[in-house]
Design an enzyme around this catalytic site. Structure first.
Site, PDB file in Angstrom:
ATOM      1  N   GLY A 158      -5.786  11.799  10.142  1.00  0.00           N
ATOM      2  CA  GLY A 158      -6.911  11.149  10.804  1.00  0.00           C
ATOM      3  C   GLY A 158      -8.024  10.787   9.840  1.00  0.00           C
ATOM      4  O   GLY A 158      -7.939  11.009   8.627  1.00  0.00           O
TER       5      GLY A 158
ATOM      6  N   ASP B 153      -6.118  15.286   6.597  1.00  0.00           N
ATOM      7  CA  ASP B 153      -4.903  15.082   7.398  1.00  0.00           C
ATOM      8  C   ASP B 153      -4.756  13.590   7.684  1.00  0.00           C
ATOM      9  O   ASP B 153      -5.385  12.760   7.019  1.00  0.00           O
ATOM     10  CB  ASP B 153      -4.937  15.928   8.679  1.00  0.00           C
ATOM     11  CG  ASP B 153      -6.079  15.560   9.611  1.00  0.00           C
ATOM     12  OD1 ASP B 153      -6.750  14.525   9.384  1.00  0.00           O
ATOM     13  OD2 ASP B 153      -6.311  16.302  10.594  1.00  0.00           O
TER      14      ASP B 153
ATOM     15  N   ASN C  94     -11.482  16.948   0.793  1.00  0.00           N
ATOM     16  CA  ASN C  94     -12.421  15.837   0.686  1.00  0.00           C
ATOM     17  C   ASN C  94     -13.773  16.276   1.233  1.00  0.00           C
ATOM     18  O   ASN C  94     -13.850  17.210   2.044  1.00  0.00           O
ATOM     19  CB  ASN C  94     -11.898  14.624   1.462  1.00  0.00           C
ATOM     20  CG  ASN C  94     -12.661  13.347   1.141  1.00  0.00           C
ATOM     21  OD1 ASN C  94     -13.410  13.277   0.173  1.00  0.00           O
ATOM     22  ND2 ASN C  94     -12.461  12.332   1.957  1.00  0.00           N
ATOM     23  N   THR C  95     -14.828  15.596   0.805  1.00  0.00           N
ATOM     24  CA  THR C  95     -16.158  15.856   1.335  1.00  0.00           C
ATOM     25  C   THR C  95     -16.598  14.689   2.206  1.00  0.00           C
ATOM     26  O   THR C  95     -16.115  13.563   2.062  1.00  0.00           O
ATOM     27  CB  THR C  95     -17.187  16.054   0.210  1.00  0.00           C
ATOM     28  OG1 THR C  95     -17.222  14.879  -0.610  1.00  0.00           O
ATOM     29  CG2 THR C  95     -16.850  17.272  -0.627  1.00  0.00           C
ATOM     30  N   HIS C  96     -17.540  14.978   3.100  1.00  0.00           N
ATOM     31  CA  HIS C  96     -18.088  13.946   3.983  1.00  0.00           C
ATOM     32  C   HIS C  96     -19.585  14.185   4.152  1.00  0.00           C
ATOM     33  O   HIS C  96     -20.008  15.339   4.354  1.00  0.00           O
ATOM     34  CB  HIS C  96     -17.391  13.987   5.352  1.00  0.00           C
ATOM     35  CG  HIS C  96     -17.900  12.945   6.292  1.00  0.00           C
ATOM     36  ND1 HIS C  96     -17.609  11.610   6.131  1.00  0.00           N
ATOM     37  CD2 HIS C  96     -18.704  13.026   7.384  1.00  0.00           C
ATOM     38  CE1 HIS C  96     -18.190  10.917   7.095  1.00  0.00           C
ATOM     39  NE2 HIS C  96     -18.876  11.749   7.865  1.00  0.00           N
TER      40      HIS C  96
ATOM     41  N   ARG D 250       0.846  -1.211   0.000  1.00  0.00           N
ATOM     42  CA  ARG D 250       0.000   0.000   0.000  1.00  0.00           C
ATOM     43  C   ARG D 250       0.875   1.252   0.000  1.00  0.00           C
ATOM     44  O   ARG D 250       0.514   2.269  -0.596  1.00  0.00           O
ATOM     45  CB  ARG D 250      -0.897  -0.031   1.239  1.00  0.00           C
ATOM     46  CG  ARG D 250      -1.948   1.062   1.330  1.00  0.00           C
ATOM     47  CD  ARG D 250      -2.962   0.978   0.204  1.00  0.00           C
ATOM     48  NE  ARG D 250      -4.013   1.973   0.340  1.00  0.00           N
ATOM     49  CZ  ARG D 250      -5.244   1.703   0.734  1.00  0.00           C
ATOM     50  NH1 ARG D 250      -5.597   0.464   1.044  1.00  0.00           N
ATOM     51  NH2 ARG D 250      -6.152   2.667   0.818  1.00  0.00           N
TER      52      ARG D 250
ATOM     53  N   ASP E 240     -11.407  11.827   8.732  1.00  0.00           N
ATOM     54  CA  ASP E 240     -12.361  12.941   8.729  1.00  0.00           C
ATOM     55  C   ASP E 240     -12.104  13.923   9.874  1.00  0.00           C
ATOM     56  O   ASP E 240     -13.038  14.477  10.457  1.00  0.00           O
ATOM     57  CB  ASP E 240     -13.807  12.411   8.805  1.00  0.00           C
ATOM     58  CG  ASP E 240     -14.136  11.455   7.669  1.00  0.00           C
ATOM     59  OD1 ASP E 240     -13.554  11.617   6.584  1.00  0.00           O
ATOM     60  OD2 ASP E 240     -14.969  10.550   7.864  1.00  0.00           O
TER      61      ASP E 240
END
Length: 207
Positions: free
Chosen positions: A144, A142, A108-110, A66, A146
């Protein structure tokens, strides 16, 4: 100066299409210079190709580890010299190599109002908890899950007869508009992050 966007995708590419449509207006202030994916044969790549945008694919299974996948993805993205990298339904978590190259520029979106209901099932978790409002969040990625600095949020009311699917569909509509609006403002106005506060309208920090 027009901001350079690299968009990462994994599926149908509705958020990508919204960005491509917005970028067609010269006053928007940004253009998509490349689209990257973690799988072949997806509609999002077709959307990019129809728009004449270069594409690249990095499948995790094609790499020994990965970490090597993450490093290769980071190198390809960085080669396009992006001002912003947008996760538009990209279903892989990036790692240390990617963040080292692109820290502060990856958004990013959540589908929830962070810090509530992080993780893979924001709409489902909000519905199960019984909240009356939820929504969408745009944040700076970052290390973490979200946990990054919040750029923008939009509220969606929870209806009494909502299912996870109906709620998520309404969230996606406001999420798409939030993404387009915020990316355009960043491109035109710049931004500044102080501790956990994101502010539009200041000089954009460069890596």
């Amino acid at each position: 100066m027009t901001s350079r966007l690299v968009v990462l995708v994994s599926g149908s590419g509705t958020n990508l299409q919204a960005l491509l449509d917005a970028c067609a207006d010269p006053d928007y202030g940004a253009r998509v210079v490349a689209v990257g994916a973690d799988r072949d044969g997806i509609l999002a790549l077709e959307r990019a190709e129809r728009a004449g945008v270069p594409t690249f694919v990095h499948r995790v299974k094609d790499y020994p580890s990965r970490e090597e996948w993450d490093a290769a993805l980071a190198d390809d993205v960085a080669a396009y010299q992006p001002d912003l990298v947008i996760s538009a339904g990209f279903m892989k978590l990036v790692g240390a190599a990617f963040l080292a190259k692109l820290r502060g520029r990856f958004l990013n979106t959540h589908p929830a109002l962070l810090p509530s209901f992080p993780g893979m099932h924001g709409a489902r978790d909000a519905l199960a908890y019984g909240v009356k409002v939820t929504g969408a969040t745009l944040f700076v990625v970052d290390e973490g899950v979200d946990t990054g600095v919040i750029v923008a949020q939009r509220v969606v009311e929870v209806e009494d007869d909502d299912t996870e699917e109906t709620l998520h569909e309404r969230i996606k509509v406001v999420e798409r508009q939030m993404l387009v609006d915020a990316v355009g403002r960043i491109a035109r106005e710049g931004y500044l992050v102080t501790e956990r506060r994101f502010r539009f309208g200041s000089e954009r920090p460069r890596s």
